[in-house]
Design an enzyme around this catalytic site. Structure first.
Site, PDB file in Angstrom:
ATOM      1  CE  LYS A 136      20.109 -28.175  15.278  1.00  0.00           C
ATOM      2  NZ  LYS A 136      19.497 -29.225  14.428  1.00  0.00           N
ATOM      3  CD  GLU A 162      18.107 -34.406   5.335  1.00  0.00           C
ATOM      4  OE1 GLU A 162      19.206 -33.868   5.058  1.00  0.00           O
ATOM      5  OE2 GLU A 162      17.699 -34.560   6.489  1.00  0.00           O
ATOM      6  CB  CYS A 216      -0.850   0.004   1.261  1.00  0.00           C
ATOM      7  SG  CYS A 216      -1.854  -1.473   1.464  1.00  0.00           S
ATOM      8  CD1 TRP A 238      -3.228  -4.766  -4.734  1.00  0.00           C
ATOM      9  CD2 TRP A 238      -2.097  -5.837  -3.130  1.00  0.00           C
ATOM     10  NE1 TRP A 238      -3.076  -6.071  -5.130  1.00  0.00           N
ATOM     11  CE2 TRP A 238      -2.391  -6.757  -4.167  1.00  0.00           C
ATOM     12  CE3 TRP A 238      -1.392  -6.303  -2.038  1.00  0.00           C
ATOM     13  CZ2 TRP A 238      -2.009  -8.091  -4.138  1.00  0.00           C
ATOM     14  CZ3 TRP A 238      -1.002  -7.636  -1.989  1.00  0.00           C
ATOM     15  CH2 TRP A 238      -1.319  -8.516  -3.019  1.00  0.00           C
ATOM     16  CG  HIS A 294      25.476 -43.462 -16.009  1.00  0.00           C
ATOM     17  ND1 HIS A 294      25.649 -43.756 -17.341  1.00  0.00           N
ATOM     18  CD2 HIS A 294      24.210 -42.990 -15.911  1.00  0.00           C
ATOM     19  CE1 HIS A 294      24.563 -43.450 -18.033  1.00  0.00           C
ATOM     20  NE2 HIS A 294      23.675 -42.968 -17.190  1.00  0.00           N
ATOM     21  NE  ARG A 337       4.065   1.788  -1.498  1.00  0.00           N
ATOM     22  CZ  ARG A 337       5.212   1.134  -1.276  1.00  0.00           C
ATOM     23  NH1 ARG A 337       6.229   1.280  -2.110  1.00  0.00           N
ATOM     24  NH2 ARG A 337       5.369   0.318  -0.252  1.00  0.00           N
ATOM     25  CD  GLU A 341      23.399 -35.510  10.090  1.00  0.00           C
ATOM     26  OE1 GLU A 341      24.273 -34.721  10.465  1.00  0.00           O
ATOM     27  OE2 GLU A 341      22.341 -35.124   9.598  1.00  0.00           O
ATOM     28  CE  LYS A 343      19.499 -35.433   8.996  1.00  0.00           C
ATOM     29  NZ  LYS A 343      19.428 -34.182   8.603  1.00  0.00           N
ATOM     30  CG  ASN A 395       3.005  -0.576   2.982  1.00  0.00           C
ATOM     31  OD1 ASN A 395       2.390  -1.558   2.597  1.00  0.00           O
ATOM     32  ND2 ASN A 395       4.246  -0.314   2.580  1.00  0.00           N
ATOM     33  N   GLY A 396       1.741  -2.758   5.284  1.00  0.00           N
ATOM     34  CA  GLY A 396       2.416  -3.940   5.857  1.00  0.00           C
ATOM     35  C   GLY A 396       1.381  -4.976   6.268  1.00  0.00           C
TER      36      GLY A 396
HETATM   37  C1  AGP Z   1      22.073 -31.559   9.347  1.00  0.00           C
HETATM   38  O1  AGP Z   1      21.559 -32.793   9.879  1.00  0.00           O
HETATM   39  C2  AGP Z   1      23.533 -31.367   9.675  1.00  0.00           C
HETATM   40  N1  AGP Z   1      23.670 -31.327  11.088  1.00  0.00           N
HETATM   41  C3  AGP Z   1      24.210 -30.238   8.925  1.00  0.00           C
HETATM   42  O2  AGP Z   1      24.372 -30.683   7.594  1.00  0.00           O
HETATM   43  C4  AGP Z   1      23.485 -28.884   8.889  1.00  0.00           C
HETATM   44  O3  AGP Z   1      22.346 -29.006   8.071  1.00  0.00           O
HETATM   45  C5  AGP Z   1      24.439 -27.844   8.269  1.00  0.00           C
HETATM   46  O4  AGP Z   1      25.547 -27.717   9.106  1.00  0.00           O
HETATM   47  C6  AGP Z   1      23.780 -26.475   8.095  1.00  0.00           C
HETATM   48  O5  AGP Z   1      23.369 -25.960   9.339  1.00  0.00           O
HETATM   49  P1  AGP Z   1      22.386 -24.683   9.373  1.00  0.00           P
HETATM   50  O6  AGP Z   1      21.106 -25.108   8.724  1.00  0.00           O
HETATM   51  O7  AGP Z   1      22.224 -24.340  10.812  1.00  0.00           O
HETATM   52  O8  AGP Z   1      23.060 -23.592   8.588  1.00  0.00           O
END
Ligand code: AGP
Length: 605
Positions: free
Chosen positions: A600, A477, A2, A74, A501, A27, A484, A481, A100-101
């Site tokens: 983590k 993925e 807006c 809008w 291949h 806008r 790890e 998983k 606006n928002g």
């Molecule tokens: C995910 O299971 C892993 N621990 C690792 O690959 C992670 O996704 C990656 O280090 C990225 O972390 P982030 O999403 O906090 O940036």
């Protein structure tokens, strides 16, 4: 999007507001409104339609008021009607404001205000602002202080201009995530969403920053910088296992709820639009981008790979995924027409952060898709979207990955509807996204069966994961998983068409293959891959769509997932793979919450 305007000074406000607002009709122009006041009376007009249809009548009033605000709309929340046009006011009709928002938490705020006796006359989110300010003005008389208190309650983004009959010599403005400029001239101030509205009167402007509140009087102005009070948005229960043996399991079982949180307040079925408030201030630039680069690490990068398929197939925008740790060392070609989307659960991953900084150095717009509020990536990107997935304590990314995929699907609609995506397609995708939480619940009901499969396959030390198109990143993925979490096992993710291949040389009865083969556009190709594996005596654990009858003849074991759009299958197909990895890690007696050698968040390059 807006447009808002405002004026306080030595001249009648209305002619300045009308001329300025007409310059902002790009806008949004489904409705408009003006409010102006002087010491003894006020002028208020709100209409559906364009300003030009009423300009003459407004100016004929010759209203003598040197303070006023205006808005061109809008519609986002609330139909296109006169009552939903701005300005909006409070119960006593003393406070008038334009906005606006998007206020993402307006429903809960409105419920509380109605419970306290406030009477709402519109269906908009904006009207919540007026009644909140009214509440805070009950125990103080400074409009700016009441505005400041009200803003602390707001989740979303805003550029607002507020006036009050109880404090007539003052125009208060504030912004978070939506543009707002202040024009300065001798004894008068102008405010607007865009310089076009004030360029005829002044070229001296102040660009208000996020979390700033400005108080304008004909004599002077001052700006309050509100240090945002970051709210820890998770409950202590999120830091506990709530009956689960491990955080990783708890977080996998939260995946349906996480999808719900990712979409809450972000779907506009009527217009087939995804409403991502945190992208509002980049909305214009995003309409003009010619290329998207998605970057991240590990699981986050795999989410980006799904996003690449989504963006190109449905938003028709050229998209490429870059490994964050490689990005700045390979001299990427970037410009102002390229947007970099960084995906990160922690928002602190050094490789991803450095990729963002490189993109900014080269003039690209940067967006963040982040779970941790206030994290470095959230602060350093130009705009972004929060997952709202809550605290993820398990070192392995599980629920955050499902949330990332859900928001990438919303982002596909957000970008697509700025380009060639039809209303019908936008609605279709959003309707299917909205069904995902209960479809995910259906998969989790198979957890005991998947646990049995983990026990059955716990003797094997090598796995291959196969997937194609949208599910190739899920093969990556799923294998990440497994290795790890059940780190005594090696697993490799391979594109389904690549097994023949070379990697097929590995296969024999000691080498199980997890095949992600939903009923999609490449199912027949995946079935061929399954047959290739079986012809080498490989064991096949297949993830297929409910109703697939032939698979029992082909695979050794089968997990069924509900039918959904092809682009959304990864959000469902990954869930059994997260469970499989967790149960296999437990079967091997490993600590699935803290796998060896991992952290983590990897905050070093
Ligand atoms: C995910 O299971 C892993 N621990 C690792 O690959 C992670 O996704 C990656 O280090 C990225 O972390 P982030 O999403 O906090 O940036």
């Amino acid at each position: 999007m807006c447009g808002i305007v405002g004026y306080i000074g030595k001249r009648p406000a209305l002619p300045i507001l009308v001329a300025g607002l007409k310059r902002l009709e790009y806008r949004g122009y489904d409705s408009f409104g003006f409010f102006a006041l002087n010491d003894v009376s006020h002028f208020l007009l709100k209409k559906v339609g364009k300003i030009s249809e009423w300009e003459e009548k407004i100016l004929e009033t010759d209203f003598k008021g040197n303070l006023g605000i205006g808005h061109t709309r809008w519609a986002t929340t609330g139909e296109v009607t006169e009552k939903n046009a701005h300005p909006h006011w409070d119960c006593n009709r003393e406070i008038y404001l334009v906005h606006n928002g998007i206020i993402e938490n307006y429903q809960e705020l409105k419920k509380d205000l109605v419970r306290e006796g406030h009477c709402f006359v519109s269906d908009t989110d904006t009207e919540v602002f007026s009644h909140l300010i009214e509440e805070y003005l009950k125990n103080q008389n400074k409009l700016e202080e009441a505005v400041r208190e009200a803003l602390k309650k707001i989740k979303g983004n805003y550029a607002i201009a507020v006036v009050s009959k109880r404090d007539p010599g003052k125009l208060v403005v504030a912004r978070l995530g939506a543009p707002l400029l202040i024009g300065l001239s001798d004894g008068e101030y102008f405010i607007a969403s865009d310089p076009a509205a004030m360029i005829s009167y002044t070229r001296q402007v102040i660009n208000l920053d996020d979390n700033e509140i400005a108080v304008l009087t004909p004599q002077n102005h001052f700006v309050l910088k509100e240090k945002p009070i970051e709210r820890i948005d998770w409950e202590i229960k999120e830091a506990q296992k709530n009956g689960f043996s491990h955080f990783m399991l708890k977080e996998i079982f939260e995946e349906p709820e996480v999808i719900t949180e990712a979409i809450k307040g972000r779907i506009d079925f009527e217009r087939g639009l995804a409403r991502l408030g945190g992208l509002e201030q980049a909305s214009e630039k995003l309409s003009k981008i010619e290329r998207v680069i998605i970057t991240g690490c590990g699981t986050a990068r795999y989410a980006g790979m799904v996003g690449e398929y989504m963006f190109e197939e449905y938003a028709k925008v050229p998209t490429k995924v870059e490994v964050a740790s490689e990005f700045r060392y390979r001299n990427p070609l970037l410009d102002e027409k390229t947007v970099l989307l960084a995906i990160s659960q922690s928002g602190e991953t050094a490789d991803t952060l450095e990729a963002i900084r490189e993109a900014k150095r080269r003039g690209s717009l940067t967006l963040g898709l982040v779970n941790r509020v206030g994290s470095s990536i959230a602060r350093e990107t130009d705009a972004g979207v929060y997952n709202r997935a809550g605290l993820e304590i398990g070192v392995a990314a599980t629920k955050s990955f499902v949330s990332q995929l859900t928001i990438l699907a919303l982002l596909t609609v957000f970008l697509g509807r700025k380009r060639e995506m039809s209303l019908v397609m936008g609605r279709r995708i959003l309707e299917e996204i909205n069904k995902l939480p209960q479809l995910a619940e259906r998969i989790l009901k198979q957890s005991d069966f998947i646990k049995e499969l983990a026990e059955k396959y716990s003797e094997y030390r090598n796995f291959i994961y196969l997937g194609r198109k949208y599910n190739f990143p899920i093969a990556l993925e799923g294998s990440l998983k497994l290795k790890e979490i059940a780190w005594k096992i090696h697993a490799e993710g391979i594109c389904g068409g690549e097994i023949k291949h070379g990697p097929i040389a590995l296969l024999d009865e000691d080498f199980p293959v997890v095949c992600i083969a939903p009923s999609d556009s490449v199912y027949e190709k995946m079935r061929n891959a399954i047959e290739e594996v079986k012809s080498r005596n490989g064991k096949v654990l297949a993830i297929v769509t409910e109703g697939n009858r032939e698979i029992k003849e082909l695979a050794d074991d089968v997990v069924y997932i509900p039918k959904t759009l092809e682009m959304l299958t990864p959000i469902l197909s990954v869930i059994p793979l997260h469970l499989f990895a967790a149960y296999l890690g437990l079967e091997l007696g490993l600590d699935i919450d803290k796998p060896r050698n991992l952290a983590k968040s990897v905050t070093v390059e």
